[in-house]
Write a protein that holds these residues in place. Structure first.
Motif, short mmCIF file in Angstrom:
data_model
loop_
_atom_site.label_atom_id
_atom_site.label_comp_id
_atom_site.label_asym_id
_atom_site.label_seq_id
_atom_site.Cartn_x
_atom_site.Cartn_y
_atom_site.Cartn_z
N ALA A 88 1.74 -5.33 -2.69
CA ALA A 88 1.84 -5.56 -1.25
C ALA A 88 0.57 -6.19 -0.70
N GLN A 89 -0.57 -6.01 -1.37
CA GLN A 89 -1.83 -6.55 -0.89
C GLN A 89 -2.08 -7.99 -1.35
N LEU A 90 -1.22 -8.52 -2.22
CA LEU A 90 -1.45 -9.86 -2.74
C LEU A 90 -1.55 -10.94 -1.65
N PRO A 91 -0.63 -10.98 -0.67
CA PRO A 91 -0.73 -12.04 0.34
C PRO A 91 -2.06 -12.04 1.08
N GLU A 92 -2.54 -10.87 1.51
CA GLU A 92 -3.79 -10.84 2.26
C GLU A 92 -4.99 -11.13 1.37
N ARG A 93 -4.90 -10.78 0.07
CA ARG A 93 -6.01 -11.07 -0.83
C ARG A 93 -6.09 -12.56 -1.17
N LEU A 94 -4.95 -13.23 -1.22
CA LEU A 94 -4.92 -14.64 -1.59
C LEU A 94 -5.14 -15.56 -0.40
N ALA A 95 -4.81 -15.08 0.82
CA ALA A 95 -4.92 -15.94 2.00
C ALA A 95 -6.38 -16.14 2.37
N PRO A 96 -6.78 -17.39 2.72
CA PRO A 96 -8.16 -17.61 3.16
C PRO A 96 -8.38 -16.94 4.52
N SER A 97 -9.59 -16.45 4.74
CA SER A 97 -9.88 -15.80 6.01
C SER A 97 -11.29 -16.15 6.45
N SER A 294 -0.85 0.07 2.57
CA SER A 294 -1.97 -0.85 2.45
C SER A 294 -2.64 -1.08 3.79
N LEU A 295 -1.86 -1.32 4.83
CA LEU A 295 -2.41 -1.56 6.16
C LEU A 295 -3.14 -0.31 6.66
N LEU A 296 -2.56 0.85 6.42
CA LEU A 296 -3.19 2.09 6.87
C LEU A 296 -4.53 2.31 6.20
N LYS A 297 -4.61 2.05 4.90
CA LYS A 297 -5.87 2.25 4.18
C LYS A 297 -6.96 1.36 4.75
N ARG A 298 -6.63 0.11 5.03
CA ARG A 298 -7.62 -0.81 5.57
C ARG A 298 -7.99 -0.44 7.00
N PHE A 299 -7.01 -0.01 7.78
CA PHE A 299 -7.29 0.42 9.15
C PHE A 299 -8.21 1.65 9.14
N GLU A 300 -7.91 2.61 8.27
CA GLU A 300 -8.74 3.82 8.20
C GLU A 300 -10.18 3.47 7.84
#
Length: 315
Positions: A88-97, A294-300
């Motif tokens: 589930a974290q692949l899109p956010e890890r691969l997307a440039p930011s 995944s979103l919760l872990k990053r938010f926390e």
């Protein structure tokens, strides 16, 4: 019945089927899982049937109107959580930011006990929003029991409570430590307050279900003393401090609430030798899908990194 197809032929299932399975396993209901995932009940049932066929095992057993996960289902849930989260974290890890850190987006529903919602979270949540303007955060405030119920019923994604936790169907972890504080009206003879005779004084207390009240009563019991009866019950710590300042009686509130509210309300701080009033604050959640986990872990992590910790709040 056993699936006699060759393993290579039948082991074909999707991440979405696993997500649907996890939601059903955690909620215990096809209907509830369908609501959470915004799917029809028929679609959920079909996904579960296809996954069971692909694995060649029974995943759920019906007991009246309820369904219970089989031993195989519990094993599958334990084995699938980590790889589901990683995928589930692949899109956010691969997307440039920009700036090298991914921007959080989506919605977080946070249920917090009232003291945490009022005195601990505001500064931290404001900073998270400033860094992640695409993130929507909704805070539900209530007592600890209400916050637990919201998370258990999937009405909130994460809970922060003063505890002690009462449910066994949630993932619970220690978050921080707070200290309770006994307070008295101005001019009150605090030298006359004795642990063995607390019932000789009028007390203002939170409602049943409040974490503050539960911790105070439990710590008294552990020290061998009986909790005094409440003569006035108010479901807000700040209002309790104001009532005490106007002579309503003694009270035990969060040190955070007492410190902040005392700036505009004359009260006395009471030290009771022999009574420990430190208490843990708890973080709990019951994620319904790998992506929300995944979103919760990053938010926390973001919240903990940006939270302004008051003086009495220690990691």
């Amino acid at each position: 019945m056993p699936n006699n197809k060759p393993v290579a032929e039948r082991l074909r299932f999707t991440l979405r089927q696993l997500e649907i399975f996890a939601a059903v396993a955690r909620t215990g209901q096809v209907r509830r899982a369908a609501d959470v995932l915004h799917l029809s009940q028929a679609a959920v049932s079909q996904a579960i049937a296809e996954l069971a066929d692909a694995l060649g095992v029974a995943l759920f057993e019906r007991h009246g109107r309820e369904i219970q996960p089989t031993v195989a289902a519990r094993q599958l849930l334990a084995l699938a959580i980590e790889p589901m989260d990683a995928l589930a974290q692949l899109p956010e890890r691969l997307a440039p930011s920009p700036g090298g850190s991914a921007v959080l987006s989506g919605t977080i529903r946070l249920a917090a006990s009232s003291t945490i919602a009022r005195y601990v979270l505001p500064a931290g949540l404001a900073r998270v929003r400033q860094r992640h303007p695409q993130l929507n955060i909704r805070v539900f405030s209530g007592n600890s029991a209400q916050a637990e119920a919201r998370v258990a019923n999937l009405d909130a994604d994460i809970g922060l409570i003063e505890g002690p936790p009462q449910r066994d169907d949630l993932d619970i972890a220690h978050w921080h430590t707070d200290t309770l504080q006994v307070i008295a009206p101005p001019g009150y003879d605090i030298e006359a307050i004795e642990l063995a005779h607390l019932d000789r004084h009028a007390w203002v207390a939170r409602e049943p279900g409040s974490g503050t009240r539960a911790v105070f009563e439990q710590n008294l019991a552990l020290a061998g003393y009986t909790a005094p009866p409440a003569h006035l019950i108010i479901d807000d710590s700040g209002a309790i401090v104001r009532a005490v300042a106007h002579g309503a009686g003694l009270a035990c509130v969060s040190g955070l609430a007492a410190e902040q509210a005392s700036a505009s309300n004359p009260i006395q701080f009471v030290a009771l030798a022999g009574l420990s009033l430190a208490r843990p604050l708890w973080r709990l959640h019951r994620a319904s899908t790998a992506s929300s986990t995944s979103l919760l872990k990053r938010f926390e992590a973001e919240l903990d990194a940006t939270l302004d910790r008051p003086t009495k709040l220690k990691s």
